[in-house]
Design a protein around this motif. Structure first.
Motif, PDB file in Angstrom:
ATOM      1  N   PRO A 192      48.293 -16.896  79.539  1.00 24.34           N
ATOM      2  CA  PRO A 192      47.416 -16.254  80.530  1.00 24.34           C
ATOM      3  C   PRO A 192      48.152 -15.262  81.417  1.00 24.34           C
ATOM      4  O   PRO A 192      47.668 -14.144  81.652  1.00 24.34           O
ATOM      5  N   ASP A 193      49.319 -15.644  81.922  1.00 22.57           N
ATOM      6  CA  ASP A 193      50.078 -14.736  82.770  1.00 22.57           C
ATOM      7  C   ASP A 193      50.509 -13.490  81.998  1.00 22.57           C
ATOM      8  O   ASP A 193      50.485 -12.369  82.530  1.00 22.57           O
ATOM      9  N   ALA A 194      50.926 -13.678  80.740  1.00 23.09           N
ATOM     10  CA  ALA A 194      51.348 -12.536  79.925  1.00 23.09           C
ATOM     11  C   ALA A 194      50.173 -11.594  79.650  1.00 23.09           C
ATOM     12  O   ALA A 194      50.335 -10.362  79.666  1.00 23.09           O
ATOM     13  N   LEU A 195      48.997 -12.155  79.410  1.00 21.86           N
ATOM     14  CA  LEU A 195      47.814 -11.336  79.168  1.00 21.86           C
ATOM     15  C   LEU A 195      47.453 -10.521  80.402  1.00 21.86           C
ATOM     16  O   LEU A 195      47.144  -9.329  80.321  1.00 21.86           O
ATOM     17  N   ARG A 196      47.454 -11.182  81.554  1.00 24.10           N
ATOM     18  CA  ARG A 196      47.153 -10.469  82.806  1.00 24.10           C
ATOM     19  C   ARG A 196      48.143  -9.330  83.041  1.00 24.10           C
ATOM     20  O   ARG A 196      47.760  -8.210  83.394  1.00 24.10           O
ATOM     21  N   SER A 197      49.422  -9.627  82.863  1.00 22.24           N
ATOM     22  CA  SER A 197      50.452  -8.641  83.114  1.00 22.24           C
ATOM     23  C   SER A 197      50.316  -7.431  82.192  1.00 22.24           C
ATOM     24  O   SER A 197      50.432  -6.274  82.632  1.00 22.24           O
ATOM     25  N   ALA A 198      50.077  -7.694  80.903  1.00 24.79           N
ATOM     26  CA  ALA A 198      49.954  -6.596  79.941  1.00 24.79           C
ATOM     27  C   ALA A 198      48.748  -5.724  80.259  1.00 24.79           C
ATOM     28  O   ALA A 198      48.827  -4.484  80.210  1.00 24.79           O
ATOM     29  N   ALA A 199      47.614  -6.343  80.564  1.00 27.61           N
ATOM     30  CA  ALA A 199      46.406  -5.577  80.869  1.00 27.61           C
ATOM     31  C   ALA A 199      46.594  -4.739  82.135  1.00 27.61           C
ATOM     32  O   ALA A 199      46.174  -3.572  82.195  1.00 27.61           O
ATOM     33  N   LYS A 200      47.224  -5.318  83.137  1.00 30.38           N
ATOM     34  CA  LYS A 200      47.456  -4.587  84.387  1.00 30.38           C
ATOM     35  C   LYS A 200      48.357  -3.375  84.146  1.00 30.38           C
ATOM     36  O   LYS A 200      48.083  -2.269  84.639  1.00 30.38           O
ATOM     37  N   ARG A 201      49.417  -3.579  83.378  1.00 31.99           N
ATOM     38  CA  ARG A 201      50.325  -2.473  83.092  1.00 31.99           C
ATOM     39  C   ARG A 201      49.641  -1.400  82.260  1.00 31.99           C
ATOM     40  O   ARG A 201      49.808  -0.199  82.501  1.00 31.99           O
ATOM     41  N   PHE A 202      48.846  -1.843  81.273  1.00 29.97           N
ATOM     42  CA  PHE A 202      48.137  -0.886  80.426  1.00 29.97           C
ATOM     43  C   PHE A 202      47.202  -0.019  81.260  1.00 29.97           C
ATOM     44  O   PHE A 202      47.162   1.210  81.093  1.00 29.97           O
ATOM     45  N   MET A 203      46.427  -0.631  82.149  1.00 21.38           N
ATOM     46  CA  MET A 203      45.495   0.138  82.966  1.00 21.38           C
ATOM     47  C   MET A 203      46.231   1.131  83.858  1.00 21.38           C
ATOM     48  O   MET A 203      45.768   2.261  84.075  1.00 21.38           O
ATOM     49  N   LYS A 204      47.379   0.732  84.371  1.00 24.36           N
ATOM     50  CA  LYS A 204      48.156   1.627  85.224  1.00 24.36           C
ATOM     51  C   LYS A 204      48.654   2.840  84.446  1.00 24.36           C
ATOM     52  O   LYS A 204      48.618   3.976  84.943  1.00 24.36           O
ATOM     53  N   GLU A 205      49.109   2.623  83.212  1.00 22.56           N
ATOM     54  CA  GLU A 205      49.714   3.704  82.443  1.00 22.56           C
ATOM     55  C   GLU A 205      48.710   4.589  81.712  1.00 22.56           C
ATOM     56  O   GLU A 205      48.986   5.770  81.465  1.00 22.56           O
TER      57      GLU A 205
END
Length: 322
Positions: A192-205
């Motif tokens: 769950p933490d990895a999924l949240r982190s990846a999605a957040k980074r993707f949206m930022k970039e």
């Protein structure tokens, strides 16, 4: 990309003669590539290339967390699969329609926190197929789990993409990841933490590249993405249709166990009841039409047909041709 030598193959009644540029480079296979990592299919006048991003080892409980463990163990034994952990395939497709080259999903990328060294192979395998990242005009995301967006987060990849790249994703998916709900999932620790982190980074970039759609969007002639929901609120499938032929890339709607037991819940499903309903509806449609199915986590190359009897289905893989 320049023209490559391809070989015709037959999938059911379809002739698959891949003409994606540079899909084959005889003699260039690297020593560690002991098995093929790409498979070409022709859908009418549209070329589809299935590319393996590798495999993802996960606990077998992820296949069905709503059934008695003994029932799940019996199914695994019948399928000659190990009882505790199995390798899930990770498949991505590249679609060539007219002047557009469309990447559907982007694989896992690289996450050292999860220690998954056999996944995240997409970028080097696209290169091995002679597919230049700068030639990709569109990306379609079936959803924003990290094994579908991670390849775009690999260092240096963004710099190699076109500045006018269009990334198509359901608006409901984008909204979900603003505040994701994991209350109905059954994932291994850390995911769950990895999924949240990846999605957040993707949206930022990639925010400026996004082209959100509501329910359905034609990405290119004969290539339509449709939101299904279930697995995630904005989960979508991609249908390729040309000349009377059809192929559906189902993303994470269908797993290996989902044919015999579409009612079994997968641990990554954010709304497992809805996912089961959508899965049955899609499998019924494909059983009726006889069109091809490809899915992210079916064994590579995952190209096949669906046979059905009521709400029980059977996976019929195409014969490999080479």
């Amino acid at each position: 990309m320049s023209q490559a030598e391809t070989k015709p193959r037959t999938t059911g009644q379809q002739e698959a003669n891949m003409s994606l540029d540079n899909t084959s480079h005889p003699g260039r296979t690297s020593p560690e590539e002991l098995v093929p990592s790409r498979y070409a299919v022709r859908v009418g006048e549209i070329d589809v290339l299935v590319v393996s991003d590798g495999v993802l080892p996960l606990p077998t409980a992820m296949l069905a967390h709503n059934v008695d463990p003994a029932v799940r163990a019996a199914w695994l034994d019948d399928m000659f699969l190990p009882p505790d952990a199995i390798d899930w395939a990770l498949n991505v497709v590249v679609v060539r329609s007219g002047s557009q080259t469309i990447l559907v999903d982007a694989g896992l990328g690289f996450d050292p926190e999860l220690n998954l060294p056999r996944a995240g192979q997409l970028i080097k395998r696209l290169e091995a197929a002679g597919i230049d990242l700068a030639s990709v005009t569109d990306v379609v995301l079936t959803h924003m789990h990290m094994d579908h967006i991670g390849g775009l987060l690999v260092d240096g990849v963004k710099d190699r993409l076109r500045p006018d790249l269009r990334i198509h994703v359901a608006a409901a998916e984008v909204k979900f990841w603003e505040r994701p709900d994991f209350s109905h999932v059954s994932m291994p620790p850390g995911f769950p933490d990895a999924l949240r982190s990846a999605a957040k980074r993707f949206m930022k970039e990639y925010q400026s590249y996004l082209r959100p759609f509501d329910d359905e969007y034609e990405v290119a002639p004969g290539v339509v993405v449709t939101r299904t929901g279930g697995h995630t609120p904005g989960h979508s499938v991609v249908r390729v249709a040309s000349g009377g032929d059809g192929l559906t890339f189902a993303g994470d709607l269908v797993f290996q166990v989902g044919f015999e037991h579409p009612e079994w819940y997968n641990g990554f499903e954010h709304d497992p009841e809805e996912a089961a309903r959508v899965r049955v509806r899609l499998l019924r449609e494909l059983a009726a039409t006889g069109e091809l199915l490809v899915a992210t986590h079916l064994p590579f190359p995952s190209v096949g047909h669906v046979a059905g009897d009521g709400d029980h289905f059977r996976w019929v893989p195409v014969f490999w041709d080479y």
